[in-house]
Motif scaffolding. Sequence first.
Motif, PDB file in Angstrom:
ATOM      1  N   ILE A  79     -30.966 -15.563 -42.889  1.00 22.48           N
ATOM      2  CA  ILE A  79     -30.350 -17.341 -42.389  1.00 22.48           C
ATOM      3  C   ILE A  79     -31.551 -18.133 -42.483  1.00 22.48           C
ATOM      4  CG2 ILE A  79     -30.286 -16.072 -39.673  1.00 22.48           C
ATOM      5  CD1 ILE A  79     -33.003 -16.660 -38.713  1.00 22.48           C
ATOM      6  N   GLY A  80     -32.591 -17.718 -43.816  1.00 24.29           N
ATOM      7  CA  GLY A  80     -33.798 -18.808 -43.965  1.00 24.29           C
ATOM      8  C   GLY A  80     -32.806 -19.584 -45.173  1.00 24.29           C
ATOM      9  N   PHE A  81     -31.837 -18.947 -45.312  1.00 27.08           N
ATOM     10  CA  PHE A  81     -30.967 -19.922 -46.737  1.00 27.08           C
ATOM     11  C   PHE A  81     -30.151 -20.710 -45.716  1.00 27.08           C
ATOM     12  CE2 PHE A  81     -31.526 -16.223 -48.827  1.00 27.08           C
ATOM     13  CZ  PHE A  81     -32.272 -16.291 -50.061  1.00 27.08           C
ATOM     14  N   ILE A  82     -29.664 -20.836 -44.530  1.00 31.38           N
ATOM     15  CA  ILE A  82     -28.657 -21.705 -44.151  1.00 31.38           C
ATOM     16  C   ILE A  82     -29.391 -22.398 -43.435  1.00 31.38           C
ATOM     17  CG2 ILE A  82     -27.442 -21.112 -41.345  1.00 31.38           C
ATOM     18  CD1 ILE A  82     -26.345 -18.744 -42.768  1.00 31.38           C
ATOM     19  N   GLY A  83     -30.720 -22.474 -42.622  1.00 34.08           N
ATOM     20  CA  GLY A  83     -31.387 -22.621 -42.168  1.00 34.08           C
ATOM     21  C   GLY A  83     -31.075 -24.495 -42.740  1.00 34.08           C
ATOM     22  N   PRO A  84     -31.998 -24.817 -44.161  1.00 30.00           N
ATOM     23  CA  PRO A  84     -32.186 -25.725 -44.689  1.00 30.00           C
ATOM     24  C   PRO A  84     -31.507 -26.185 -45.121  1.00 30.00           C
ATOM     25  CG  PRO A  84     -33.871 -24.181 -45.667  1.00 30.00           C
ATOM     26  CD  PRO A  84     -32.644 -22.922 -44.766  1.00 30.00           C
ATOM     27  N   ALA A  85     -29.656 -25.745 -45.373  1.00 28.81           N
ATOM     28  CA  ALA A  85     -28.916 -26.355 -45.064  1.00 28.81           C
ATOM     29  C   ALA A  85     -28.231 -27.252 -44.225  1.00 28.81           C
ATOM     30  CB  ALA A  85     -27.691 -25.129 -46.024  1.00 28.81           C
ATOM     31  N   ILE A  86     -28.395 -26.850 -42.856  1.00 27.38           N
ATOM     32  CA  ILE A  86     -28.207 -26.822 -41.905  1.00 27.38           C
ATOM     33  C   ILE A  86     -29.234 -28.815 -41.312  1.00 27.38           C
ATOM     34  CG2 ILE A  86     -28.230 -27.050 -39.443  1.00 27.38           C
ATOM     35  CD1 ILE A  86     -28.105 -23.622 -40.172  1.00 27.38           C
ATOM     36  N   ILE A  87     -30.176 -28.322 -41.880  1.00 30.47           N
ATOM     37  CA  ILE A  87     -30.769 -29.793 -41.476  1.00 30.47           C
ATOM     38  C   ILE A  87     -30.906 -30.738 -43.103  1.00 30.47           C
ATOM     39  CG2 ILE A  87     -33.239 -30.902 -42.443  1.00 30.47           C
ATOM     40  CD1 ILE A  87     -35.003 -28.184 -41.109  1.00 30.47           C
ATOM     41  N   VAL A 101     -39.464 -33.632 -40.324  1.00 32.98           N
ATOM     42  CA  VAL A 101     -38.455 -34.775 -40.684  1.00 32.98           C
ATOM     43  C   VAL A 101     -36.531 -34.628 -40.369  1.00 32.98           C
ATOM     44  CG1 VAL A 101     -37.630 -35.683 -43.231  1.00 32.98           C
ATOM     45  CG2 VAL A 101     -40.216 -34.885 -42.839  1.00 32.98           C
ATOM     46  N   GLY A 102     -36.089 -33.696 -40.774  1.00 36.17           N
ATOM     47  CA  GLY A 102     -34.927 -33.299 -39.949  1.00 36.17           C
ATOM     48  C   GLY A 102     -34.838 -34.044 -39.048  1.00 36.17           C
ATOM     49  N   TYR A 114     -19.584 -30.607 -40.244  1.00 36.92           N
ATOM     50  CA  TYR A 114     -20.604 -31.168 -39.735  1.00 36.92           C
ATOM     51  C   TYR A 114     -20.198 -29.863 -38.764  1.00 36.92           C
ATOM     52  CZ  TYR A 114     -24.321 -31.573 -37.168  1.00 36.92           C
ATOM     53  OH  TYR A 114     -25.365 -31.549 -36.819  1.00 36.92           O
ATOM     54  N   ALA A 115     -18.829 -29.672 -38.387  1.00 34.03           N
ATOM     55  CA  ALA A 115     -18.294 -28.544 -37.053  1.00 34.03           C
ATOM     56  C   ALA A 115     -18.657 -27.158 -37.793  1.00 34.03           C
ATOM     57  CB  ALA A 115     -17.149 -28.267 -36.671  1.00 34.03           C
ATOM     58  N   ILE A 116     -18.292 -27.308 -39.027  1.00 33.18           N
ATOM     59  CA  ILE A 116     -18.666 -25.644 -39.551  1.00 33.18           C
ATOM     60  C   ILE A 116     -20.308 -25.017 -39.260  1.00 33.18           C
ATOM     61  CG2 ILE A 116     -18.347 -23.237 -41.846  1.00 33.18           C
ATOM     62  CD1 ILE A 116     -15.598 -25.832 -42.420  1.00 33.18           C
ATOM     63  N   ILE A 117     -20.635 -26.000 -40.438  1.00 33.95           N
ATOM     64  CA  ILE A 117     -22.402 -26.095 -40.178  1.00 33.95           C
ATOM     65  C   ILE A 117     -22.777 -25.883 -38.377  1.00 33.95           C
ATOM     66  CG2 ILE A 117     -25.292 -27.630 -40.146  1.00 33.95           C
ATOM     67  CD1 ILE A 117     -23.479 -26.337 -43.024  1.00 33.95           C
ATOM     68  N   LEU A 118     -22.781 -26.531 -38.063  1.00 32.74           N
ATOM     69  CA  LEU A 118     -22.739 -26.573 -36.784  1.00 32.74           C
ATOM     70  C   LEU A 118     -22.671 -24.941 -35.792  1.00 32.74           C
ATOM     71  CD1 LEU A 118     -23.483 -27.166 -33.520  1.00 32.74           C
ATOM     72  CD2 LEU A 118     -21.511 -28.241 -33.011  1.00 32.74           C
ATOM     73  N   VAL A 119     -21.233 -24.079 -36.198  1.00 35.43           N
ATOM     74  CA  VAL A 119     -20.941 -22.860 -35.875  1.00 35.43           C
ATOM     75  C   VAL A 119     -21.532 -21.623 -36.512  1.00 35.43           C
ATOM     76  CG1 VAL A 119     -18.751 -21.081 -35.660  1.00 35.43           C
ATOM     77  CG2 VAL A 119     -18.284 -23.414 -35.602  1.00 35.43           C
ATOM     78  N   LEU A 120     -21.881 -21.850 -37.997  1.00 39.82           N
ATOM     79  CA  LEU A 120     -22.995 -21.882 -38.981  1.00 39.82           C
ATOM     80  C   LEU A 120     -24.336 -21.197 -37.901  1.00 39.82           C
ATOM     81  CD1 LEU A 120     -22.399 -21.820 -42.199  1.00 39.82           C
ATOM     82  CD2 LEU A 120     -22.038 -19.972 -41.030  1.00 39.82           C
ATOM     83  N   ALA A 121     -24.965 -22.501 -37.278  1.00 38.22           N
ATOM     84  CA  ALA A 121     -26.060 -22.399 -36.279  1.00 38.22           C
ATOM     85  C   ALA A 121     -26.272 -21.733 -35.800  1.00 38.22           C
ATOM     86  CB  ALA A 121     -26.878 -24.080 -36.569  1.00 38.22           C
ATOM     87  N   ILE A 122     -25.274 -21.698 -34.702  1.00 39.23           N
ATOM     88  CA  ILE A 122     -25.129 -21.330 -33.472  1.00 39.23           C
ATOM     89  C   ILE A 122     -25.145 -20.493 -33.697  1.00 39.23           C
ATOM     90  CG2 ILE A 122     -24.053 -20.968 -31.384  1.00 39.23           C
ATOM     91  CD1 ILE A 122     -22.956 -24.188 -32.087  1.00 39.23           C
TER      92      ILE A 122
END
Length: 381
Positions: free
Chosen positions: A151-159, A241-242, A279-287
């Motif tokens: 998840i360390g790679f997904i977090g910055p992508a979401i921000i 910042v995000g 953004y919906a895809i990113i949101l699903v990944l975040a959840i």
Amino acid sequence: MLKIGKSEVRISMVIKLAGAFCAFLIGAGFATGQEIMQYFTNYGLAKGIGVMVVNCLLGAWTAAAIMNLGNESKDEQGLNSYKNLCGKYVGAFLSWFIPIFMFLTLVIMIAGFGSTLNQLFGTPNWVGCLVFAVVVTAVVLLGLARVIDTIGFIGPAIIIVTMIMAIGVLATKGIDLANWENYINTHDVLLASSSWFMSGVLYALWNIVMCLPFMSAMGSKAQNKTEVITGTVLGNVLFTVGTLFLVLAEGSQIDIVGEMSIPALTMAQELSPIFGVVYAIILVLAIFTTAVPLMWSVSSRLAKEKTVKFAVICLIIAVLGFFGGQLPFERLINYIYPLIGYVGFIEFAFIIWRDIKLIRGMKSGEPLPAHDEEEKKTAEK
């Protein structure tokens, strides 16, 4: 490799620590924008920035303390993190009590997915909740708990995607501060606390309650305290910042998103239907990247992974989570998150006490006490 003072710092580890720290904080609450509405946006610009400052400073302090604890104890799984911080008895109590809040947060994740599908496709909330509960349970049963390490790679992508969306909203829609203040003063908006200062405190303390084992484990991978401190500071700055950009975007569109369960998705759809899908895809990944570790953490606390008992517990959690997910997403955040923050005062008190002992030890030249019995025996030898 970078040298800071007398310590050598691996840039890759700093980025990993910062990214993983951000990712674990970003779940349904942040990525949907609902959490940000209640803790920041609904206080207005000036107080909202005040909340950010309080959260950033307190969050950096507590996260660094916990990661340092993990670095010293080398507890790579975070299994003894509560005991290492709070002692034998309080630590044992929290190690059983905190999973309850992890389950409640999982319920929020399930509800967030249901609300996302409802806003995207108009499907009933229960459909999204059911689909998500089944998928998360299936992943946990397959033994893919290593998702925590990715998840360390997904977090910055979401921000980054969130910031792009927020900047796009601000560039195309502008911002009307007077309208923002008028809206929050004339509408019954949801607030994490009646005090903006307490909102910042609760937000930071919520993080240490939910992330203590994870942050302790992450700290064990650092080679020195400088890496830990640099990573946590960078992670907090990136997260802040995000948050700032998302708050400004929500404030500029407060009339539109003020009553929405998923305000960030609404803004993304307003920009472009295609960006709305992205953004919906990113949101699903975040959840998803928050829900899987939560279910695994609760289940593994009660049974060994890949056993029948573990599977049964996962199914029970999924069923309870599905029914809990039928409750309004925004209300769940408003009730559960602040409550978790108040529990965080217990851990915060031990962090303060530990720092006091550390300062005393530095003055007297004595090291901190060993974290567990094995370490004590090693020290005696």
